[in-house]
Design an enzyme around this catalytic site. Structure first.
Site, PDB file in Angstrom:
ATOM      1  N   GLU A  11     -29.454  60.717  22.949  1.00 32.15           N
ATOM      2  CA  GLU A  11     -30.555  59.582  23.822  1.00 32.15           C
ATOM      3  C   GLU A  11     -30.486  59.517  24.861  1.00 32.15           C
ATOM      4  O   GLU A  11     -31.453  58.764  25.111  1.00 32.15           O
ATOM      5  CB  GLU A  11     -30.634  58.949  22.533  1.00 32.15           C
ATOM      6  CG  GLU A  11     -31.801  57.499  23.085  1.00 32.15           C
ATOM      7  CD  GLU A  11     -32.437  57.182  21.560  1.00 32.15           C
ATOM      8  OE1 GLU A  11     -32.663  58.034  20.254  1.00 32.15           O
ATOM      9  OE2 GLU A  11     -32.800  55.515  21.648  1.00 32.15           O
ATOM     10  N   ASP A 106     -30.530  59.107  18.669  1.00 29.08           N
ATOM     11  CA  ASP A 106     -29.808  57.935  17.576  1.00 29.08           C
ATOM     12  C   ASP A 106     -30.364  58.373  16.021  1.00 29.08           C
ATOM     13  O   ASP A 106     -31.800  59.493  15.797  1.00 29.08           O
ATOM     14  CB  ASP A 106     -30.280  56.633  18.158  1.00 29.08           C
ATOM     15  CG  ASP A 106     -29.826  55.878  19.153  1.00 29.08           C
ATOM     16  OD1 ASP A 106     -28.980  56.740  20.215  1.00 29.08           O
ATOM     17  OD2 ASP A 106     -30.150  55.244  20.286  1.00 29.08           O
ATOM     18  N   TYR A 326     -22.754  48.471  22.391  1.00 31.61           N
ATOM     19  CA  TYR A 326     -24.148  48.233  22.815  1.00 31.61           C
ATOM     20  C   TYR A 326     -24.712  47.416  23.024  1.00 31.61           C
ATOM     21  O   TYR A 326     -24.960  46.770  21.158  1.00 31.61           O
ATOM     22  CB  TYR A 326     -24.764  49.709  22.793  1.00 31.61           C
ATOM     23  CG  TYR A 326     -26.232  49.861  22.799  1.00 31.61           C
ATOM     24  CD1 TYR A 326     -25.951  50.826  23.644  1.00 31.61           C
ATOM     25  CD2 TYR A 326     -26.974  50.283  21.870  1.00 31.61           C
ATOM     26  CE1 TYR A 326     -27.748  51.118  24.028  1.00 31.61           C
ATOM     27  CE2 TYR A 326     -28.469  50.562  22.009  1.00 31.61           C
ATOM     28  CZ  TYR A 326     -28.959  51.622  23.200  1.00 31.61           C
ATOM     29  OH  TYR A 326     -29.744  51.372  23.860  1.00 31.61           O
TER      30      TYR A 326
END
Length: 858
Positions: A11, A106, A326
């Site tokens: 992704e 993801d 993240y």
DNA sequence: GCAAGGTC
């Protein structure tokens, strides 16, 4: 089947790099193609997308808002087009030659859709290659390897659920946005937008404002007494509050009848002592907080003064630099593979965190806290263990990084222990007029996580040790008249939490939605307040398209998407039904279009109205000149030509506050970090008129004996024209040192907007001008600005610091630095550079971007 | 030039 290399698609680039590293055992090599990283090893290649690389939109023949009736959008076709040309073209290139494709986006709905987009791009160029899907919930060696050993198929139903959302959002958003904009005749930059997520968010804000306005305050009274332990000295004094038990036996402090309050106060005031009736001690534990998800991170950063947008932008920078994980996550449970001891070890020996890490490592067992939400896509936000050097972060970045580190510390720390002490004392029991006082003390016995996490309150309140039956002296009493308060406005973080509770928006978009409401002129200030336009939009929506401002639409869509995912419905069913519903909405809207437009226009004007024109009584409104600068003009123009200037920097915003003298609204100029309050525009103009110019020397452009070398071009009439330099205050609020022969001579140097400017006795020998000093009326130190010419030169040097490049291309400082590293340090070397070569050498920059810069430079 | 969702 072809024999080409295997192509793995993730992704984002970051995931591609880590997966390549895991699967190759560290041997993967990275090369850049058209600004896109491709990782290669053995017979494999890995490329990262940038989220969605294709987007849905109407075909170009629907682009003209005036040509197409908004209602036509409901059944208009919808195209999918590449939005990231570079990535799409590299993907196609690699897919053509691939012998196998593995989609590793993801593990969530949007990831499945992004995977399907990649699938379709691959299929366009290679119709028989095998395409697998792998799913893993965190990028760890164990999970990734096991996922690649057990490949699965793409879940087309799950992806279709995401596509249904895209279509419904586009159709409703575009059709209604165009309808409202057209009916209010607001086209161009200031169109009026609505959507499934911004609608309910705006309604939350508007509803709260309505509650505040409808709020009817009630009077009440509270009574307090200072009690002193005998012989305890000043240290033995504490405050207690009067309380009683109401009819249903609950404890209350507020007295709503003034007579009753006065009567109680008389008793209190007359008494000399209070007798301790009960003493209760309790030990309470105070558990450490759960790990950070996006929302809780934003909230904590908010209490340090960061806006939601700013907090996320800093977190993203820290993530890209590798210091934190993240930042877009809903998860509040650390994954199994996170070893807290190992992570704590990374901080041992560091100046800022070493002692705390040591202390935490000494605990017998380390058992991190867990929140309610456990998802599988990303871990909660925590430090990676890679530590930034002292010069790697600026102050804000450091503050946010420390917050993330300390939050992690807190989640592995012990609970805190508090000792609560409640004392109840009675007054006037002997006289039969019984009255109770209470005091609650709080003492931190074991600091626990507070020792490493100073952001949550650990304040104590003192109540001394007293015994039942003990007599306490009443040393002071107070009787306070108060009023109930309206509900508080949502702050940005509270708003985001509420959106999360309602299921509106996602971890990645909620903060952007709020920013969008600011940018669209729907809200202003912080905490946000709705503008008149926002109320009008919500009102119109409530009347004709209630769904678009209600969280129900998201709830319904979520249910529909789940049905598609289960296979109980398909994309067609859901979008058709949604389009029918929108058609019904439009029937009502089209009947009342004119009324809706009038209402929106009135509100827009109200947002721009400064007050009554002192010359003719019409409205003074904010207008924009053809050159784009803002000014205040009379609505009765051309009959009335009264105008007032506004500062040249920023976009004006009218505040609720009005000038006591002129009745005009105060003006704030929004200019990012340079935002300032201009105040009453008429006061500013009058102050400038009253302020005489202060001559401080000769004009270097046109004064007697003016030197030929001047710091900037003046439009002056040449030397020897006799111009003098003076400190001037303009009607727009700006201050400057300028030539007295203005406008014939335009020589000028800017001065700061704030503070009082003093002319000192010291002089600059080079320019033969006095040095200036700025004095503030608060407790700030005065600023020795010095010679205005020298000051302006320094200012320009700071601003310009190597950056013709920045101003010409509009790139930021960081990109400019990267370009410099690649050998491009000025505009001419940029123009000569080969775009592909630049893209290969500069991270995050594609050849198209370079071409855009070159076009600007020309 | 519209939405919301990814990502930078």
């Amino acid at each position: 089947m072809s024999q080409g290399p295997e192509l793995i698609i993730t992704e984002k680039d970051n995931a591609a790099r880590r997966i390549a590293e895991i699967l190759s055992g560290g041997s993967a090599e990275s090369e850049r193609r058209r600004g896109v990283n491709v990782y290669t090893w053995g017979g494999r290649r890995c490329i990262g997308l940038s989220g969605h690389v294709v987007g849905v939109d109407f075909p170009p023949e629907y682009d003209d808002w005036r040509d197409v009736e908004p209602v036509e959008l409901i059944d208009a076709p919808i195209d999918k087009r590449p939005t990231q040309e570079n990535i799409v073209s590299v993907l196609r290139l690699l897919a053509r030659k691939a012998g196998r494709v593995v989609i590793a986006t993801d593990y969530d709905r949007e990831g499945e859709l992004i995977g399907k987009e990649a699938y379709e791009l691959v299929r366009e160029v290679n119709d028989d290659v095998r395409i697998d899907r792998v799913r893993f919930s965190s990028i760890t060696e164990r999970e990734v390897k096991s996922a690649f050993e057990n490949p699965d198929d793409l879940d087309f139903d799950l992806a279709a659920a995401g596509e249904a959302r895209q279509i419904v959002d586009l159709v409703w958003g575009a059709a209604l946005t165009r309808f409202l904009s057209l009916s209010a005749r607001q086209l161009g930059d200031d169109f009026i937008s609505v959507g499934r997520v911004q609608g309910p968010t705006l309604k939350l804000i508007v509803d709260r404002e309505r509650e505040i306005e409808a709020f009817d305050p009630e009077d009440y009274w509270e009574l307090f007494a200072d009690l002193a332990k005998r012989g305890g000295g000043a240290d033995g004094t504490f405050e207690a509050q009067y309380f009683y038990c109401d009819d249903d036996g609950t404890e209350a402090e507020r007295v709503t009848e003034e007579d009753a309050a006065s009567e109680a106060y008389e008793t209190l005031e007359a008494a000399a002592t209070a007798t301790v009736e009960s003493v209760r001690r309790r030990t309470r534990t105070d558990d450490p907080p759960a790990p950070f998800n996006t929302t809780q991170f934003i909230r904590a950063a908010g209490s340090l003064g960061y806006s939601a947008q700013r907090a996320m932008s800093i977190a993203e920078d820290l993530y890209t630099a590798g210091y934190v994980t993240y930042p877009r996550t809903d998860n509040t449970v650390y994954p199994d593979d996170l070893d807290p001891r190992e992570l704590l070890d990374a901080f041992v020996g560091t100046r800022q965190f070493g002692d705390d890490a040591d202390a935490l490592l000494e605990q017998d067992d380390i058992d991190p806290t867990e929140g309610d939400e456990e998802t599988t896509d990303h871990p909660p936000i925590h430090p990676t263990g890679e530590l930034p050097g002292a010069a790697d972060l600026d102050d804000d970045e450091w503050e946010v990084y420390e917050l993330v580190v300390r939050r992690f510390f807190a989640t592995v720390a012990e609970p805190a222990t508090w000792e609560h002490l409640r004392v109840v004392a009675t007054v006037g029991a002997d006289e039969g007029a019984d009255l109770s006082l209470k005091a609650n003390g709080k003492r931190l016995v074991e600091p626990g996580y507070h020792a490493v996490y100073p952001y949550s309150s650990a304040s104590e309140s003192f109540v001394p040790d007293v015994a039942e039956g003990e007599a306490l002296a009443i040393t002071d009493t107070s009787f306070e008249a108060k009023q109930t308060q309206p509900p508080r406005r949502y702050g940005q973080s509270r708003l985001i939490e509420t959106m999360e509770d309602l299921g509106v928006g996602t971890k990645s978009t909620r903060h952007n939605v709020i920013q969008k409401l600011y940018d669209r002129g729907y809200i202003e200030s912080d905490p946000p307040r709705p503008t008149r336009l926002a109320r009008a939009v919500v009102e119109a929506s409530e009347e004709f398209a209630e769904r678009i401002v209600s969280e129900e639409m998201t709830a319904q869509l979520e249910a529909d998407m789940q049905a598609i995912t289960r296979g109980d419905a398909d994309l067609e069913d859901v979008t058709t039904e949604s389009r029918e519903m929108l058609s019904e909405v439009f029937e009502g809207l089209m009947e009342s279009g004119e009324a809706v437009g009038d209402h929106l226009r009135e509100s827009l004007k109200a947002d721009r109205t400064v007050g009554a024109c002192p010359e003719c009584g019409s409205d003074l409104v904010i207008r924009q000149s053809r050159q784009g600068s803002y000014f205040i003009g009379c609505d009765a123009y051309p009959e009335c030509t009264n105008t007032l200037p506004l500062p040249s920097t920023g976009k004006p915003l009218l505040l609720e506050e009005t000038c006591a003298e002129h009745g005009l609204a105060h003006v704030k100029m929004l200019a990012g970090r340079k935002t300032f309050v201009h105040g009453c525009p008429l006061c500013q103009a009058e102050a400038a008129d009253a302020q005489a110019d202060r001559v401080i020397g000769t004009c270097p452009d046109c004064g007697v004996g003016a030197a030929s070398e001047t710091p900037r071009d003046g439009g002056g009439g040449g030397a020897e024209a006799g111009g003098e330099l003076a400190i001037k205050q303009l009607r727009s609020g700006s201050r400057l040192v300028g030539c007295t022969r203005y406008p014939e001579c335009e020589y000028s140097l800017p001065l700061p907007r704030r503070g009082e400017i003093e002319v000192t006795d010291a002089a600059c020998e080079e320019h033969d001008l006095p040095e200036l000093r700025v004095v503030y009326d608060d407790d700030r130190e005065p600023w020795d600005l010095g010679c205005p010419i020298c000051n302006y030169r320094e200012y320009q040097a700071e601003q310009g610091g190597g950056s013709e490049l920045e101003s010409v291309t509009g790139i930021g400082e960081k990109t400019a630095e990267k370009l410099q590293d690649a050998g491009i340090d000025d505009v001419s070397s940029l123009k000569e550079a080969e775009p592909d070569a630049v893209a290969d050498r500069v991270d995050g920059v594609g050849p198209d971007t370079v071409r855009e810069w070159q076009a600007k430079a020309d």
